[in-house]
Design a protein around this motif. Structure first.
Motif, PDB file in Angstrom:
ATOM      1  N   ASP A 219      33.774  41.984  25.125  1.00 59.03           N
ATOM      2  CA  ASP A 219      34.124  42.696  26.355  1.00 59.03           C
ATOM      3  C   ASP A 219      33.515  42.016  27.581  1.00 59.03           C
ATOM      4  N   LYS A 220      32.234  41.670  27.502  1.00 57.43           N
ATOM      5  CA  LYS A 220      31.576  41.018  28.634  1.00 57.43           C
ATOM      6  C   LYS A 220      32.126  39.613  28.844  1.00 57.43           C
ATOM      7  N   LEU A 221      32.463  38.924  27.760  1.00 51.28           N
ATOM      8  CA  LEU A 221      33.049  37.590  27.883  1.00 51.28           C
ATOM      9  C   LEU A 221      34.408  37.667  28.569  1.00 51.28           C
ATOM     10  N   ALA A 222      35.204  38.690  28.250  1.00 52.80           N
ATOM     11  CA  ALA A 222      36.506  38.867  28.895  1.00 52.80           C
ATOM     12  C   ALA A 222      36.334  39.126  30.387  1.00 52.80           C
ATOM     13  N   ARG A 223      35.294  39.862  30.772  1.00 47.91           N
ATOM     14  CA  ARG A 223      35.021  40.099  32.193  1.00 47.91           C
ATOM     15  C   ARG A 223      34.687  38.805  32.907  1.00 47.91           C
ATOM     16  N   LYS A 224      33.821  37.998  32.291  1.00 50.43           N
ATOM     17  CA  LYS A 224      33.409  36.736  32.914  1.00 50.43           C
ATOM     18  C   LYS A 224      34.592  35.781  33.030  1.00 50.43           C
ATOM     19  N   LYS A 225      35.401  35.708  31.985  1.00 54.06           N
ATOM     20  CA  LYS A 225      36.571  34.828  32.024  1.00 54.06           C
ATOM     21  C   LYS A 225      37.576  35.294  33.069  1.00 54.06           C
ATOM     22  N   GLY A 226      37.738  36.591  33.204  1.00 58.82           N
ATOM     23  CA  GLY A 226      38.631  37.118  34.232  1.00 58.82           C
ATOM     24  C   GLY A 226      38.145  36.747  35.622  1.00 58.82           C
ATOM     25  N   LYS A 227      36.838  36.825  35.837  1.00 54.89           N
ATOM     26  CA  LYS A 227      36.269  36.447  37.132  1.00 54.89           C
ATOM     27  C   LYS A 227      36.450  34.947  37.376  1.00 54.89           C
ATOM     28  N   MET A 228      36.279  34.134  36.319  1.00 56.86           N
ATOM     29  CA  MET A 228      36.480  32.684  36.460  1.00 56.86           C
ATOM     30  C   MET A 228      37.932  32.361  36.789  1.00 56.86           C
ATOM     31  N   ASP A 229      38.864  33.046  36.145  1.00 52.06           N
ATOM     32  CA  ASP A 229      40.288  32.833  36.440  1.00 52.06           C
ATOM     33  C   ASP A 229      40.615  33.209  37.875  1.00 52.06           C
ATOM     34  N   GLU A 230      40.040  34.318  38.327  1.00 47.33           N
ATOM     35  CA  GLU A 230      40.261  34.763  39.703  1.00 47.33           C
ATOM     36  C   GLU A 230      39.710  33.746  40.708  1.00 47.33           C
ATOM     37  N   LEU A 231      38.530  33.219  40.431  1.00 48.03           N
ATOM     38  CA  LEU A 231      37.921  32.216  41.301  1.00 48.03           C
ATOM     39  C   LEU A 231      38.723  30.914  41.284  1.00 48.03           C
ATOM     40  N   PHE A 232      39.242  30.538  40.106  1.00 45.13           N
ATOM     41  CA  PHE A 232      40.053  29.335  39.991  1.00 45.13           C
ATOM     42  C   PHE A 232      41.329  29.461  40.826  1.00 45.13           C
ATOM     43  N   GLU A 233      42.008  30.599  40.705  1.00 46.00           N
ATOM     44  CA  GLU A 233      43.242  30.804  41.469  1.00 46.00           C
ATOM     45  C   GLU A 233      42.981  30.823  42.968  1.00 46.00           C
ATOM     46  N   LYS A 234      41.821  31.333  43.356  1.00 43.51           N
ATOM     47  CA  LYS A 234      41.469  31.381  44.771  1.00 43.51           C
ATOM     48  C   LYS A 234      41.265  29.978  45.338  1.00 43.51           C
ATOM     49  N   ASN A 235      40.668  29.083  44.550  1.00 41.67           N
ATOM     50  CA  ASN A 235      40.349  27.731  45.016  1.00 41.67           C
ATOM     51  C   ASN A 235      41.426  26.710  44.679  1.00 41.67           C
ATOM     52  N   ARG A 236      42.433  27.096  43.961  1.00 40.55           N
ATOM     53  CA  ARG A 236      43.470  26.174  43.501  1.00 40.55           C
ATOM     54  C   ARG A 236      44.326  25.689  44.666  1.00 40.55           C
TER      55      ARG A 236
END
Length: 158
Positions: free
Chosen positions: A107-124
């Motif tokens: 569950d916590k790993l899914a949260r961290k990965k979701g945040k990483m995906d969000e940050l990636f899309e923001k900087n893409r």
């Protein structure tokens, strides 16, 4: 009716989503408290968020709120129901570059990965962006590495 969501938050007692919105025509700013019903500490937050977003009474108001934002709010509510503090729940969404992600539960790993995906899309960079460069090549300067004693000794026998 058209509404523009300004702010979104949670209320723990009773479990609710609080939405500050503005009516586009009259420019009135209002607060809407949306109760979260049939949600327990064992509930699936993504299904609950999707059900709330598609609910006929709240659909127009939640149109400007992203699905991921509603999921985060439901995670915070679920964590509170499990007895976790607000600070602990919010800390699980922050990224720490020194944190070992192999030690986290699913569950916590899914949260961290979701945040990483969000940050990636923001900087893409997209093709339509004005500062997009195709096939960008960059030279990175090498830092001088420290010599270790075993590096020098290993050449003696060979």
């Amino acid at each position: 009716m058209s509404f523009e969501a300004k702010r979104c938050g949670v209320q723990f007692s009773p479990p609710s989503i609080v939405l500050i919105y503005q009516h586009k025509e009259s420019k009135d700013v209002r607060k809407r408290i949306i109760p979260v019903r049939n949600f327990s500490k064992y509930s699936d937050y993504s299904m609950a968020a999707e059900g709330l977003k598609n609910h006929p009474r709240h659909r127009d108001y939640l149109e400007g709120v992203s699905q991921s934002q509603l999921e985060k709010l439901h995670i915070i509510l679920r964590d509170h129901m499990q007895g976790l503090s607000l600070e602990h729940s919010l800390a699980s969404f922050r990224l720490d570059p020194d944190e070992d992600l192999n030690q986290l539960d699913d569950d916590k790993l899914a949260r961290k990965k979701g945040k990483m995906d969000e940050l990636f899309e923001k900087n893409r960079k997209h093709k339509d962006d004005p500062d997009f460069v195709y096939d960008l090549e960059m030279d990175f300067t090498k830092t001088t590495q420290e010599k270790c004693s075993w590096d020098e000794e290993s050449d003696d026998g060979f």
